[in-house]
Design a protein around this motif. Structure first.
Motif, short mmCIF file in Angstrom:
data_model
loop_
_atom_site.label_atom_id
_atom_site.label_comp_id
_atom_site.label_asym_id
_atom_site.label_seq_id
_atom_site.Cartn_x
_atom_site.Cartn_y
_atom_site.Cartn_z
N PRO A 1 0.81 -1.23 0.00
CA PRO A 1 0.00 0.00 0.00
C PRO A 1 0.84 1.28 0.00
O PRO A 1 1.93 1.33 0.56
N GLY A 2 0.32 2.27 -0.66
CA GLY A 2 0.88 3.62 -0.54
C GLY A 2 2.27 3.82 -1.09
O GLY A 2 3.00 4.69 -0.61
N GLY A 3 2.66 3.04 -2.09
CA GLY A 3 3.99 3.25 -2.65
C GLY A 3 4.49 2.05 -3.42
O GLY A 3 3.78 1.06 -3.60
N ASP A 4 5.73 2.15 -3.86
CA ASP A 4 6.36 1.11 -4.66
C ASP A 4 7.25 0.26 -3.75
O ASP A 4 8.07 0.79 -3.00
N LEU A 5 7.11 -1.05 -3.81
CA LEU A 5 7.92 -1.92 -2.97
C LEU A 5 9.40 -1.73 -3.26
O LEU A 5 10.22 -1.80 -2.34
N SER A 6 9.77 -1.46 -4.50
CA SER A 6 11.18 -1.27 -4.82
C SER A 6 11.74 -0.04 -4.10
O SER A 6 12.91 -0.03 -3.69
N ASP A 7 10.91 1.00 -3.92
CA ASP A 7 11.36 2.16 -3.14
C ASP A 7 11.59 1.78 -1.69
O ASP A 7 12.55 2.23 -1.05
N ALA A 8 10.70 0.95 -1.14
CA ALA A 8 10.85 0.51 0.24
C ALA A 8 12.14 -0.29 0.41
O ALA A 8 12.84 -0.16 1.42
N VAL A 9 12.47 -1.13 -0.58
CA VAL A 9 13.72 -1.89 -0.53
C VAL A 9 14.91 -0.94 -0.55
O VAL A 9 15.88 -1.11 0.20
N THR A 10 14.84 0.09 -1.41
CA THR A 10 15.93 1.07 -1.47
C THR A 10 16.08 1.80 -0.15
O THR A 10 17.20 2.03 0.33
N VAL A 11 14.96 2.17 0.46
CA VAL A 11 15.00 2.85 1.76
C VAL A 11 15.66 1.95 2.81
O VAL A 11 16.47 2.41 3.62
N ALA A 12 15.31 0.68 2.80
CA ALA A 12 15.90 -0.26 3.76
C ALA A 12 17.41 -0.35 3.57
O ALA A 12 18.19 -0.34 4.54
N ARG A 13 17.85 -0.46 2.33
CA ARG A 13 19.28 -0.54 2.06
C ARG A 13 20.00 0.74 2.45
O ARG A 13 21.11 0.72 2.98
N ALA A 14 19.35 1.87 2.18
CA ALA A 14 19.95 3.15 2.56
C ALA A 14 20.05 3.29 4.07
O ALA A 14 21.04 3.80 4.61
N TRP A 15 19.02 2.81 4.78
CA TRP A 15 19.03 2.87 6.25
C TRP A 15 20.19 2.06 6.79
O TRP A 15 20.92 2.50 7.69
N LEU A 16 20.40 0.87 6.25
CA LEU A 16 21.50 0.02 6.71
C LEU A 16 22.86 0.64 6.40
O LEU A 16 23.82 0.48 7.16
N ALA A 17 22.93 1.36 5.27
CA ALA A 17 24.21 1.96 4.86
C ALA A 17 24.41 3.34 5.47
O ALA A 17 25.50 3.92 5.30
N GLY A 18 23.40 3.87 6.14
CA GLY A 18 23.52 5.21 6.72
C GLY A 18 23.50 6.31 5.67
O GLY A 18 24.10 7.37 5.87
N VAL A 19 22.81 6.07 4.56
CA VAL A 19 22.75 7.04 3.46
C VAL A 19 21.46 7.85 3.58
O VAL A 19 20.37 7.27 3.61
N GLN B 1 14.82 9.36 5.02
CA GLN B 1 14.48 10.08 6.24
C GLN B 1 13.30 11.03 6.05
O GLN B 1 13.02 11.85 6.91
N GLY B 2 12.60 10.90 4.94
CA GLY B 2 11.49 11.79 4.65
C GLY B 2 11.90 12.89 3.71
O GLY B 2 13.08 13.15 3.50
N LYS B 3 10.89 13.58 3.14
CA LYS B 3 11.15 14.61 2.13
C LYS B 3 11.01 16.03 2.65
O LYS B 3 11.07 16.98 1.88
N GLY B 4 10.85 16.20 3.96
CA GLY B 4 10.73 17.54 4.51
C GLY B 4 11.97 18.36 4.26
O GLY B 4 13.09 17.85 4.18
N LEU B 5 11.79 19.67 4.12
CA LEU B 5 12.91 20.55 3.83
C LEU B 5 13.98 20.46 4.90
O LEU B 5 15.18 20.51 4.60
N LYS B 6 13.56 20.32 6.17
CA LYS B 6 14.54 20.23 7.26
C LYS B 6 15.36 18.95 7.18
O LYS B 6 16.44 18.85 7.75
N ARG B 7 14.82 17.94 6.50
CA ARG B 7 15.54 16.68 6.32
C ARG B 7 16.48 16.72 5.12
O ARG B 7 17.58 16.17 5.15
N ILE B 8 16.03 17.37 4.04
CA ILE B 8 16.75 17.29 2.77
C ILE B 8 17.80 18.39 2.61
O ILE B 8 18.92 18.13 2.14
N ALA B 9 17.48 19.62 3.00
CA ALA B 9 18.41 20.72 2.78
C ALA B 9 19.77 20.51 3.44
O ALA B 9 20.80 20.87 2.86
N PRO B 10 19.86 19.92 4.65
CA PRO B 10 21.20 19.69 5.22
C PRO B 10 22.07 18.77 4.36
O PRO B 10 23.30 18.88 4.38
N VAL B 11 21.44 17.86 3.61
CA VAL B 11 22.22 17.00 2.71
C VAL B 11 22.91 17.85 1.64
O VAL B 11 24.01 17.54 1.18
#
Length: 566
Positions: free
Chosen positions: A321-339, A484-494
């Motif tokens: 629900p609410g999205g693409d499973l492949s995106d969820a897999v990418t998020v999981a891999r990014a979380w593990l890698a600290g990206v 980590q979400g798409k909020g400006l406070k999350r993305i702009a520091p990157v």
């Protein structure tokens, strides 16, 4: 004893709240640790200090309390000619307020405000109602909530009644916004009225929403079809009874619970405890929404590591629900890698122009938009300074001075656009998540129509649907996966941007605004005005820095999703 707030939301939060209550009762009485859901909670242990409420939750409660006070005063004003028709309950203790409520009801007072009902100790419930209204042979509860409960419609299905009298009828101008919490609360209060022998046999209840222009009437008798729904008939009171029974078992520890990250966690005081537990377990809820988490757990994917393998059964992808499973897999891999951010595309881009204006709006709840901040950049002329310019009103909202500040902002923006076009230059204005800006752009055009400098709705619509209005938030979603979400406070520091004020944020600015304008008769605080302006200026700078980074170094700084592996 459960209150209405205990009937919905996180089950684990309810269990921890109940544990806290038991600790308070047992402190100094029992020496042994208390066990809840398999966790040992020692009354004397330093690490079991009860967490304080999140400031954002406190501010929301304060806003809701203010709304309730305003509605109560409106009801009193509507009955000013017949003051005996309204009684406002008061008392230093709950017992005094209960006694005053019962006395008013026994006299048959038409409107009883701030009512406190007797506890039902057998059923384990307690509660209070913003109003009780005498209908037929008893009382119906009317609650006041700080959210919208209807939407405009041309063939609406809502049943409403005016604020000054109980005369329900179909309102074809509105349809219902469904809020399960509201229905559970009025059912809860109806059962308490029945327990006290005060309930009307009408089988209805009311809700006054954010707009406070009517009472939405809810039918509670069996066989009701939820307003605005194609669902089969339901029995709201029976649904409530089942919910209460389950929540009581959770509160007593009979039904075990475990933490799981959901939207409520953002402001929950227990996150300081649940968060570390979930991170230690690599719980899959850390990288998925609540509905997604349920589907993943049902398939045996309970950890981030499970999801990151990318070998979920085909049926999970089909019903995800609410999205693409492949995106969820990418998020999981990014979380593990600290990206913190992952590219979807080889070369991210965002629309650019010769003359660029970054825009950020500040509003105070539903009262209005008091500040439009702008940042002007002329890429064709390096001698033109990048300039922040705010358009504000510091009269407490709601105020007609908002029309002046909005007209000045709109006039300035369109003048910059027209000057660019006249000089043969391209023009674009940027915002981050256009839904908020668009809402107040259109809303201001409607509310202040025909006032000096105010554009028409058609003019605003033409602008916000043109290529000259660019949503950087949408560009981020199209070009990146955001663990980590798409909020400006999350993305702009990157992208390398950081706010000057460590407390900067939408919730904090609400409190700053109250201080800045001298809310409820206080002396206006000029330092808070400066703080808001600095925060707003940083927001438009953050949008500028982010979009320029997307169009520049993002491809070098951020890994592509194909670069991440389980």
């Amino acid at each position: 004893m459960l209150a209405a707030r205990d009937l919905a939301g996180c089950e684990h939060r309810l269990a921890l709240d109940a544990c806290e209550h038991r600790l308070a009762l047992d402190a100094g009485v029992v020496d042994d640790p208390v066990v809840v859901n398999g966790l040992v909670v020692d009354v004397d242990a330093a690490d079991t200090e009860i967490p304080v409420e999140d400031p954002s939750a406190t501010r929301r409660k304060e806003a809701a309390a203010l709304h309730r006070r305003r509605v109560a005063q409106t009801i009193r004003d509507l009955h000013a000619a017949t003051p005996d028709a309204v009684v406002t309950v008061s008392g230093d203790t709950a017992a005094q307020r209960v006694a005053a409520t019962i006395a008013a009801c026994e006299r048959g007072v038409p409107w009883v405000l701030d009512a406190t009902l007797p506890d039902d100790r057998v059923a384990g419930r307690r509660g209070s109602s913003e109003a009780l209204v005498h209908v037929d042979d008893g009382y119906v509860p009317v609650i006041v909530v700080n959210h919208r409960i209807t939407v405009g419609d041309t063939d609406g299905t809502a049943v409403t009644t005016p604020l000054d009298r109980w005369s329900p009828g179909r309102d074809r101008t509105r349809s219902v916004r469904r809020h399960r919490r509201d229905v559970l609360r009025v059912a809860h209060l109806t059962r308490l009225l029945q327990h006290a022998g005060l309930a009307s046999s009408a089988g209805v209840a009311g809700v006054i929403g954010l707009d406070a222009d009517c009472i939405l009437v809810h039918e509670l008798r069996p066989g009701v079809v939820p307003q605005g729904s194609d669902e089969p008939p339901r029995d709201p009171l029976a649904d409530y009874d089942a919910t209460l029974a389950l929540r009581r078992e959770i509160a007593t520890g009979t039904v075990p619970t475990a933490p799981s990250r959901i939207g409520e966690c953002r402001s929950c005081r227990w996150w300081v405890r649940c968060g570390p537990e979930l991170e230690a377990a690599h719980d899959v809820s850390l990288v998925a929404t609540g509905n997604q988490t349920a589907v993943l757990r049902a398939a045996g994917l309970t950890s981030v590591d499970d999801l990151a393998r990318g070998d979920a059964p085909p049926e999970v992808a089909a019903e995800f629900p609410g999205g693409d499973l492949s995106d969820a897999v990418t998020v999981a891999r990014a979380w593990l890698a600290g990206v913190p951010l992952v590219r979807r595309v080889e070369r991210p881009t965002v629309a650019r122009a010769d003359v660029e204006v970054d825009v950020d709006m500040e509003s105070h709840g539903e009262d209005g938009a008091y500040l439009w901040g702008t940042l002007l950049t002329d890429r064709t002329d390096p001698t033109v300074p990048v300039e922040y310019r705010p358009f504000a009103t510091w009269d407490p909202l709601p105020t007609l001075d908002e029309a002046r500040s909005f007209a000045e902002f709109w006039g300035w923006l369109i003048a910059r656009r027209d000057a660019a076009v006249a000089a043969g230059k391209t023009f674009a204005a940027y915002c981050y998540s256009q839904s908020a800006e668009n809402r107040w752009l259109l809303g201001s055009a409607r509310r202040f129509a025909s006032m000096p400098g105010i554009p028409t709705v058609d003019e605003v619509t033409a602008f916000i649907t043109s290529p000259e209005w660019v949503d950087v938030y949408e560009a981020v979603g199209e070009k990146f996966v955001c663990p980590q979400g798409k909020g400006l406070k999350r993305i702009a520091p990157v992208a390398g941007f950081h706010w000057r004020d460590p407390e900067a944020g939408g919730e904090a600015s609400m409190e700053w605004y109250r201080l800045a304008v001298g809310f409820e008769g206080a002396v206006p605080d000029l330092a808070s005005r400066d703080r808001i302006l600095q925060y707003n200026e940083d927001d438009v700078w953050a949008t500028k820095v982010l979009r320029e980074w997307i169009d520049g170094r993002a491809a070098q700084d951020i890994p592509h999703r194909d670069d991440l592996h389980p």
